[in-house]
Design a protein around this motif. Sequence first.
Motif, PDB file in Angstrom:
ATOM      1  N   MET A 194       0.849  -1.178   0.000  1.00  0.00           N
ATOM      2  CA  MET A 194       0.000   0.000   0.000  1.00  0.00           C
ATOM      3  C   MET A 194       0.895   1.241   0.000  1.00  0.00           C
ATOM      4  N   ALA A 195       0.615   2.180  -0.840  1.00  0.00           N
ATOM      5  CA  ALA A 195       1.420   3.394  -0.961  1.00  0.00           C
ATOM      6  C   ALA A 195       1.003   4.418   0.088  1.00  0.00           C
ATOM      7  N   MET A 196       1.984   5.215   0.521  1.00  0.00           N
ATOM      8  CA  MET A 196       1.688   6.308   1.442  1.00  0.00           C
ATOM      9  C   MET A 196       1.112   7.472   0.650  1.00  0.00           C
ATOM     10  N   HIS A 197       0.229   8.206   1.293  1.00  0.00           N
ATOM     11  CA  HIS A 197      -0.379   9.370   0.674  1.00  0.00           C
ATOM     12  C   HIS A 197       0.161  10.626   1.346  1.00  0.00           C
ATOM     13  N   TRP A 198       0.275  11.671   0.560  1.00  0.00           N
ATOM     14  CA  TRP A 198       0.762  12.959   1.060  1.00  0.00           C
ATOM     15  C   TRP A 198      -0.039  13.415   2.274  1.00  0.00           C
ATOM     16  N   ASP A 199      -1.364  13.319   2.242  1.00  0.00           N
ATOM     17  CA  ASP A 199      -2.187  13.782   3.356  1.00  0.00           C
ATOM     18  C   ASP A 199      -1.875  13.019   4.639  1.00  0.00           C
ATOM     19  N   ASP A 200      -1.573  11.721   4.512  1.00  0.00           N
ATOM     20  CA  ASP A 200      -1.234  10.928   5.696  1.00  0.00           C
ATOM     21  C   ASP A 200       0.067  11.423   6.319  1.00  0.00           C
ATOM     22  N   LEU A 201       1.057  11.694   5.497  1.00  0.00           N
ATOM     23  CA  LEU A 201       2.333  12.215   6.010  1.00  0.00           C
ATOM     24  C   LEU A 201       2.165  13.613   6.596  1.00  0.00           C
ATOM     25  N   ARG A 202       1.380  14.432   5.932  1.00  0.00           N
ATOM     26  CA  ARG A 202       1.134  15.799   6.414  1.00  0.00           C
ATOM     27  C   ARG A 202       0.493  15.759   7.803  1.00  0.00           C
ATOM     28  N   ILE A 203      -0.453  14.858   7.990  1.00  0.00           N
ATOM     29  CA  ILE A 203      -1.100  14.690   9.297  1.00  0.00           C
ATOM     30  C   ILE A 203      -0.082  14.224  10.333  1.00  0.00           C
ATOM     31  N   PHE A 204       0.752  13.252   9.961  1.00  0.00           N
ATOM     32  CA  PHE A 204       1.764  12.751  10.882  1.00  0.00           C
ATOM     33  C   PHE A 204       2.699  13.868  11.332  1.00  0.00           C
ATOM     34  N   TYR A 205       3.198  14.670  10.398  1.00  0.00           N
ATOM     35  CA  TYR A 205       4.085  15.775  10.757  1.00  0.00           C
ATOM     36  C   TYR A 205       3.361  16.779  11.663  1.00  0.00           C
ATOM     37  N   ALA A 206       2.091  17.026  11.401  1.00  0.00           N
ATOM     38  CA  ALA A 206       1.323  17.956  12.232  1.00  0.00           C
ATOM     39  C   ALA A 206       1.168  17.416  13.654  1.00  0.00           C
ATOM     40  N   ILE A 207       0.909  16.122  13.787  1.00  0.00           N
ATOM     41  CA  ILE A 207       0.778  15.516  15.110  1.00  0.00           C
ATOM     42  C   ILE A 207       2.107  15.598  15.849  1.00  0.00           C
ATOM     43  N   ALA A 208       3.190  15.266  15.168  1.00  0.00           N
ATOM     44  CA  ALA A 208       4.513  15.299  15.798  1.00  0.00           C
ATOM     45  C   ALA A 208       4.849  16.705  16.290  1.00  0.00           C
ATOM     46  N   ARG A 209       4.502  17.725  15.516  1.00  0.00           N
ATOM     47  CA  ARG A 209       4.763  19.115  15.914  1.00  0.00           C
ATOM     48  C   ARG A 209       3.842  19.563  17.048  1.00  0.00           C
ATOM     49  N   ALA A 210       2.559  19.189  16.966  1.00  0.00           N
ATOM     50  CA  ALA A 210       1.570  19.674  17.917  1.00  0.00           C
ATOM     51  C   ALA A 210       1.614  18.923  19.251  1.00  0.00           C
ATOM     52  N   GLY A 211       2.031  17.664  19.228  1.00  0.00           N
ATOM     53  CA  GLY A 211       2.121  16.890  20.461  1.00  0.00           C
ATOM     54  C   GLY A 211       0.894  16.083  20.815  1.00  0.00           C
ATOM     55  N   SER A 212      -0.188  16.253  20.051  1.00  0.00           N
ATOM     56  CA  SER A 212      -1.390  15.449  20.279  1.00  0.00           C
ATOM     57  C   SER A 212      -2.252  15.452  19.024  1.00  0.00           C
ATOM     58  N   LEU A 213      -3.104  14.457  18.919  1.00  0.00           N
ATOM     59  CA  LEU A 213      -4.009  14.385  17.776  1.00  0.00           C
ATOM     60  C   LEU A 213      -4.995  15.544  17.789  1.00  0.00           C
ATOM     61  N   THR A 214      -5.495  15.876  18.983  1.00  0.00           N
ATOM     62  CA  THR A 214      -6.468  16.967  19.100  1.00  0.00           C
ATOM     63  C   THR A 214      -5.858  18.302  18.701  1.00  0.00           C
ATOM     64  N   ALA A 215      -4.641  18.578  19.178  1.00  0.00           N
ATOM     65  CA  ALA A 215      -3.983  19.841  18.833  1.00  0.00           C
ATOM     66  C   ALA A 215      -3.685  19.913  17.344  1.00  0.00           C
ATOM     67  N   ALA A 216      -3.263  18.795  16.757  1.00  0.00           N
ATOM     68  CA  ALA A 216      -2.993  18.773  15.317  1.00  0.00           C
ATOM     69  C   ALA A 216      -4.275  19.028  14.531  1.00  0.00           C
ATOM     70  N   ALA A 217      -5.356  18.412  14.946  1.00  0.00           N
ATOM     71  CA  ALA A 217      -6.638  18.616  14.266  1.00  0.00           C
ATOM     72  C   ALA A 217      -7.046  20.077  14.333  1.00  0.00           C
ATOM     73  N   HIS A 218      -6.900  20.676  15.498  1.00  0.00           N
ATOM     74  CA  HIS A 218      -7.266  22.085  15.665  1.00  0.00           C
ATOM     75  C   HIS A 218      -6.423  22.976  14.748  1.00  0.00           C
ATOM     76  N   ARG A 219      -5.119  22.755  14.730  1.00  0.00           N
ATOM     77  CA  ARG A 219      -4.228  23.563  13.895  1.00  0.00           C
ATOM     78  C   ARG A 219      -4.527  23.395  12.409  1.00  0.00           C
ATOM     79  N   MET A 220      -4.964  22.204  12.019  1.00  0.00           N
ATOM     80  CA  MET A 220      -5.221  21.929  10.605  1.00  0.00           C
ATOM     81  C   MET A 220      -6.655  22.258  10.198  1.00  0.00           C
ATOM     82  N   GLY A 221      -7.495  22.535  11.174  1.00  0.00           N
ATOM     83  CA  GLY A 221      -8.879  22.874  10.870  1.00  0.00           C
ATOM     84  C   GLY A 221      -9.714  21.679  10.438  1.00  0.00           C
ATOM     85  N   VAL A 222      -9.397  20.500  10.992  1.00  0.00           N
ATOM     86  CA  VAL A 222     -10.159  19.290  10.689  1.00  0.00           C
ATOM     87  C   VAL A 222     -10.582  18.640  12.001  1.00  0.00           C
ATOM     88  N   ASN A 223     -11.441  17.632  11.903  1.00  0.00           N
ATOM     89  CA  ASN A 223     -11.872  16.889  13.080  1.00  0.00           C
ATOM     90  C   ASN A 223     -10.775  15.961  13.563  1.00  0.00           C
TER      91      ASN A 223
END
Length: 76
Positions: free
Chosen positions: A1-30
């Motif tokens: 299965m190939a990786m998708h850009w959006d999946d990596l973008r989410i991963f980097y956002a989580i790593a920077r934000a420190g939590s799934l909730t904070a990453a979601a808030h910063r990205m404007g998604v649920n």
Amino acid sequence: MAMHWDDLRIFYAIARAGSLTAAAHRMGVNQSTVSRRLAALERSLGARVLNRRAGGISLTAAGEERLGRPRPVAQQ
């Protein structure tokens, strides 16, 4: 299965934000969107990239390896 850009973008956002909730808030998604994208990335890699804890997240060895690789230009 190939990786998708959006999946990596989410991963980097989580790593920077420190939590799934904070990453979601910063990205404007649920948070459920972030969680689904993270699960898709982990399936495509065949490994967990994050340990989820009550106080936030920590990277697994696979997650550290993924972050150690060059990031896409859009993330720099």
